[in-house]
Design an enzyme around this catalytic site. Structure first.
Site, PDB file in Angstrom:
ATOM      1  N   CYS A   8       0.844  -1.204   0.000  1.00 17.97           N
ATOM      2  CA  CYS A   8       0.000   0.000   0.000  1.00 17.97           C
ATOM      3  C   CYS A   8       0.878   1.252   0.000  1.00 17.97           C
ATOM      4  CB  CYS A   8      -0.939   0.008   1.201  1.00 17.97           C
ATOM      5  SG  CYS A   8      -2.372  -1.078   1.032  1.00 17.97           S
ATOM      6  N   HIS A  47      -6.258  -2.641  -1.157  1.00 19.36           N
ATOM      7  CA  HIS A  47      -5.690  -3.646  -0.262  1.00 19.36           C
ATOM      8  C   HIS A  47      -6.596  -4.874  -0.155  1.00 19.36           C
ATOM      9  CE1 HIS A  47      -3.071  -5.161   2.898  1.00 19.36           C
ATOM     10  NE2 HIS A  47      -4.182  -5.585   3.493  1.00 19.36           N
ATOM     11  N   ASN A  87       1.545 -16.621  -3.706  1.00 22.39           N
ATOM     12  CA  ASN A  87       1.719 -17.330  -2.448  1.00 22.39           C
ATOM     13  C   ASN A  87       0.629 -16.860  -1.499  1.00 22.39           C
ATOM     14  OD1 ASN A  87       4.108 -18.547  -3.391  1.00 22.39           O
ATOM     15  ND2 ASN A  87       5.323 -16.767  -2.779  1.00 22.39           N
ATOM     16  N   HIS A 100      -0.630 -10.309  -4.373  1.00 23.47           N
ATOM     17  CA  HIS A 100       0.255  -9.996  -5.503  1.00 23.47           C
ATOM     18  C   HIS A 100       0.500 -11.244  -6.318  1.00 23.47           C
ATOM     19  CE1 HIS A 100       2.750 -10.990  -1.979  1.00 23.47           C
ATOM     20  NE2 HIS A 100       3.588 -11.560  -2.837  1.00 23.47           N
TER      21      HIS A 100
HETATM   22  P1  AMP Z   1       5.697 -13.233  -1.204  1.00 24.13           P
HETATM   23  O1  AMP Z   1       6.812 -13.926  -0.478  1.00 24.13           O
HETATM   24  O2  AMP Z   1       4.967 -14.086  -2.186  1.00 24.13           O
HETATM   25  O3  AMP Z   1       4.786 -12.519  -0.240  1.00 24.13           O
HETATM   26  O4  AMP Z   1       6.404 -12.134  -2.114  1.00 24.13           O
HETATM   27  C1  AMP Z   1       6.800 -10.899  -1.641  1.00 24.13           C
HETATM   28  C2  AMP Z   1       7.801 -10.394  -2.629  1.00 24.13           C
HETATM   29  O5  AMP Z   1       7.956  -9.010  -2.406  1.00 24.13           O
HETATM   30  C3  AMP Z   1       9.185 -11.029  -2.502  1.00 24.13           C
HETATM   31  O6  AMP Z   1       9.526 -11.664  -3.733  1.00 24.13           O
HETATM   32  C4  AMP Z   1      10.087  -9.844  -2.197  1.00 24.13           C
HETATM   33  O7  AMP Z   1      11.350  -9.940  -2.812  1.00 24.13           O
HETATM   34  C5  AMP Z   1       9.279  -8.688  -2.728  1.00 24.13           C
HETATM   35  N1  AMP Z   1       9.546  -7.398  -2.132  1.00 24.13           N
HETATM   36  C6  AMP Z   1       9.645  -7.105  -0.806  1.00 24.13           C
HETATM   37  N2  AMP Z   1       9.839  -5.792  -0.636  1.00 24.13           N
HETATM   38  C7  AMP Z   1       9.856  -5.251  -1.881  1.00 24.13           C
HETATM   39  C8  AMP Z   1      10.022  -3.912  -2.374  1.00 24.13           C
HETATM   40  N3  AMP Z   1      10.213  -2.862  -1.548  1.00 24.13           N
HETATM   41  N4  AMP Z   1      10.007  -3.714  -3.710  1.00 24.13           N
HETATM   42  C9  AMP Z   1       9.829  -4.756  -4.548  1.00 24.13           C
HETATM   43  N5  AMP Z   1       9.660  -6.024  -4.148  1.00 24.13           N
HETATM   44  C10 AMP Z   1       9.674  -6.271  -2.831  1.00 24.13           C
END
Ligand code: AMP
Length: 114
Positions: A8, A47, A87, A100
């Site tokens: 967000c 969200h 996930n 996402h």
């Molecule tokens: P998940 O583990 O499926 O919840 O994926 C979360 C994803 O967000 C992971 O692949 C992280 O590398 C990514 N992530 C976390 N913080 C950031 C950020 N600030 N910008 C871009 N990607 C991010």
């Protein structure tokens, strides 16, 4: 918007992102820790915590993400294919609790998910 939600804050512009696509309902940006040559996160701007929180009321946001994905894939040159993963929850390995879709590609990802 959820005030303690990382994505967000990215939607709001409070945290920078490497944005590749945006429309009224969807934002897509490069994952900070890419697992493939192309690794983009496609998110609804509104969200929704997880895939388990998708309902008949908000499923249009999921549709908007999936309508954006082919456009993003084409722009990224993923002509020979790609993978989309979400996930969900603790056992699903979710670390950011804002729905996402990981868009992965740029190399052969193989037939196995894990
Ligand atoms: P998940 O583990 O499926 O919840 O994926 C979360 C994803 O967000 C992971 O692949 C992280 O590398 C990514 N992530 C976390 N913080 C950031 C950020 N600030 N910008 C871009 N990607 C991010």
């Amino acid at each position: 918007m959820s005030t303690d939600c990382l994505f967000c804050k990215i939607v709001a512009g409070d945290i920078p992102s490497d944005k590749v696509y945006e429309d009224e309902h969807v934002l897509a940006f490069r994952d900070i820790a890419p697992q493939a040559p192309v690794h983009i996160l496609v998110i609804p701007k509104a969200h929704v915590a997880t895939a388990a929180h998708v309902t008949g009321e908000n499923a249009d946001l999921v549709a908007a993400c999936f309508a954006a994905i082919p456009q993003i894939a084409k722009a990224e040159g993923l002509d020979s294919g790609f993978r989309v993963i979400t996930n969900c929850g603790e056992d699903g390995g979710q670390t950011v609790f804002h729905l996402h879709f990981h868009l992965l590609g740029g190399r052969s990802l193989g037939a196995n998910l894990l």
